[in-house]
Design an enzyme around this catalytic site. Structure first.
Site, PDB file in Angstrom:
ATOM      1  N   ASN A  87       0.847  -1.183   0.000  1.00 54.91           N
ATOM      2  CA  ASN A  87       0.000   0.000   0.000  1.00 54.91           C
ATOM      3  C   ASN A  87       0.888   1.241   0.000  1.00 54.91           C
ATOM      4  O   ASN A  87       1.869   1.298   0.748  1.00 54.91           O
ATOM      5  CB  ASN A  87      -0.886   0.023   1.249  1.00 54.91           C
ATOM      6  CG  ASN A  87      -1.886  -1.127   1.286  1.00 54.91           C
ATOM      7  OD1 ASN A  87      -2.428  -1.507   0.256  1.00 54.91           O
ATOM      8  ND2 ASN A  87      -2.122  -1.678   2.468  1.00 54.91           N
ATOM      9  N   HIS A 100       6.314  -1.463   3.344  1.00 54.94           N
ATOM     10  CA  HIS A 100       6.136  -2.863   3.747  1.00 54.94           C
ATOM     11  C   HIS A 100       5.253  -3.585   2.738  1.00 54.94           C
ATOM     12  O   HIS A 100       4.338  -3.014   2.153  1.00 54.94           O
ATOM     13  CB  HIS A 100       5.515  -2.971   5.144  1.00 54.94           C
ATOM     14  CG  HIS A 100       4.256  -2.173   5.327  1.00 54.94           C
ATOM     15  ND1 HIS A 100       4.280  -0.824   5.584  1.00 54.94           N
ATOM     16  CD2 HIS A 100       2.961  -2.530   5.279  1.00 54.94           C
ATOM     17  CE1 HIS A 100       3.038  -0.386   5.699  1.00 54.94           C
ATOM     18  NE2 HIS A 100       2.202  -1.397   5.504  1.00 54.94           N
ATOM     19  N   HIS A 102       2.587  -6.687   2.316  1.00 51.45           N
ATOM     20  CA  HIS A 102       1.698  -7.626   2.998  1.00 51.45           C
ATOM     21  C   HIS A 102       1.715  -8.947   2.239  1.00 51.45           C
ATOM     22  O   HIS A 102       1.656  -8.956   1.000  1.00 51.45           O
ATOM     23  CB  HIS A 102       0.261  -7.111   3.004  1.00 51.45           C
ATOM     24  CG  HIS A 102       0.036  -5.874   3.810  1.00 51.45           C
ATOM     25  ND1 HIS A 102      -0.394  -5.900   5.108  1.00 51.45           N
ATOM     26  CD2 HIS A 102       0.185  -4.566   3.494  1.00 51.45           C
ATOM     27  CE1 HIS A 102      -0.513  -4.653   5.561  1.00 51.45           C
ATOM     28  NE2 HIS A 102      -0.168  -3.827   4.591  1.00 51.45           N
TER      29      HIS A 102
HETATM   30  P1  AMP Z   1      -0.654  -0.548   6.349  1.00 55.22           P
HETATM   31  O1  AMP Z   1      -2.096  -0.335   6.740  1.00 55.22           O
HETATM   32  O2  AMP Z   1      -0.474  -0.983   4.919  1.00 55.22           O
HETATM   33  O3  AMP Z   1       0.209   0.630   6.723  1.00 55.22           O
HETATM   34  O4  AMP Z   1      -0.177  -1.810   7.168  1.00 55.22           O
HETATM   35  C1  AMP Z   1       0.398  -1.748   8.420  1.00 55.22           C
HETATM   36  C2  AMP Z   1       0.177  -3.086   9.032  1.00 55.22           C
HETATM   37  O5  AMP Z   1       1.040  -3.232  10.127  1.00 55.22           O
HETATM   38  C3  AMP Z   1      -1.262  -3.293   9.545  1.00 55.22           C
HETATM   39  O6  AMP Z   1      -1.809  -4.442   8.928  1.00 55.22           O
HETATM   40  C4  AMP Z   1      -1.087  -3.450  11.045  1.00 55.22           C
HETATM   41  O7  AMP Z   1      -1.987  -4.375  11.606  1.00 55.22           O
HETATM   42  C5  AMP Z   1       0.355  -3.926  11.142  1.00 55.22           C
HETATM   43  N1  AMP Z   1       1.004  -3.614  12.397  1.00 55.22           N
HETATM   44  C6  AMP Z   1       1.021  -2.422  13.032  1.00 55.22           C
HETATM   45  N2  AMP Z   1       1.746  -2.501  14.160  1.00 55.22           N
HETATM   46  C7  AMP Z   1       2.193  -3.787  14.232  1.00 55.22           C
HETATM   47  C8  AMP Z   1       2.982  -4.502  15.172  1.00 55.22           C
HETATM   48  N3  AMP Z   1       3.475  -3.912  16.288  1.00 55.22           N
HETATM   49  N4  AMP Z   1       3.245  -5.804  14.924  1.00 55.22           N
HETATM   50  C9  AMP Z   1       2.767  -6.406  13.826  1.00 55.22           C
HETATM   51  N5  AMP Z   1       2.019  -5.773  12.898  1.00 55.22           N
HETATM   52  C10 AMP Z   1       1.722  -4.489  13.104  1.00 55.22           C
END
Ligand code: AMP
Ligand code: ZN
Length: 114
Positions: A87, A100, A102
């Site tokens: 994203n 990142h 997914h």
């Molecule tokens: P985005 O919405 O594409 O920015 O994705 C960020 C992702 O990181 C989301 O799916 C969150 O659930 C995940 N996330 C945020 N903090 C953590 C964490 N401490 N450990 C694992 N995943 C996380």
């Protein structure tokens, strides 16, 4: 980046369920999984968004995909199928500003995504 949650995971200041770790890439299970398998794959160097990648990062981007392939294999979803996505910025739903990928798997995926 001291205020970046993913950099804190890289520094082991915040715990995560790590499923892949090499010198340039880290992958860990998403804390709010959107599928039975939901892994976040990140470069260890802080880069905010896909927009901030340069041609010098071409190998790094390849390494993210190779990590995804390995994780999918190790978690047993390589043959059933999986989706990888990055994203970029708010319209796409990027909330953590550390680029990142997914990896989602373990159920059929809708297309087009919402
Ligand atoms: P985005 O919405 O594409 O920015 O994705 C960020 C992702 O990181 C989301 O799916 C969150 O659930 C995940 N996330 C945020 N903090 C953590 C964490 N401490 N450990 C694992 N995943 C996380
Ligand atoms: Zn970061």
């Amino acid at each position: 980046m001291t205020d970046c949650i993913f950099c804190k995971i890289i520094a082991r200041d915040i715990s995560a369920d790590i499923v892949y770790d090499d010198e340039q890439v880290l992958a860990f299970r998403d804390i709010q999984p959107q599928a039975p398998v939901h892994v976040v794959i990140i470069p260890k160097r802080h880069i905010a968004t896909l927009n901030d990648l340069s041609s010098a990062d071409a190998e790094l981007v390849g390494r993210l995909y190779l990590a995804a392939k390995q994780v999918a294999n190790e978690l047993g979803v390589a043959q059933s199928g999986y989706r990888t996505l990055i994203n970029c910025n708010r319209d796409a739903g990027q909330y953590v500003m550390h680029v990142h990928m997914h990896l989602l798997a373990g159920r059929p995926m809708d297309w087009p995504p919402g």
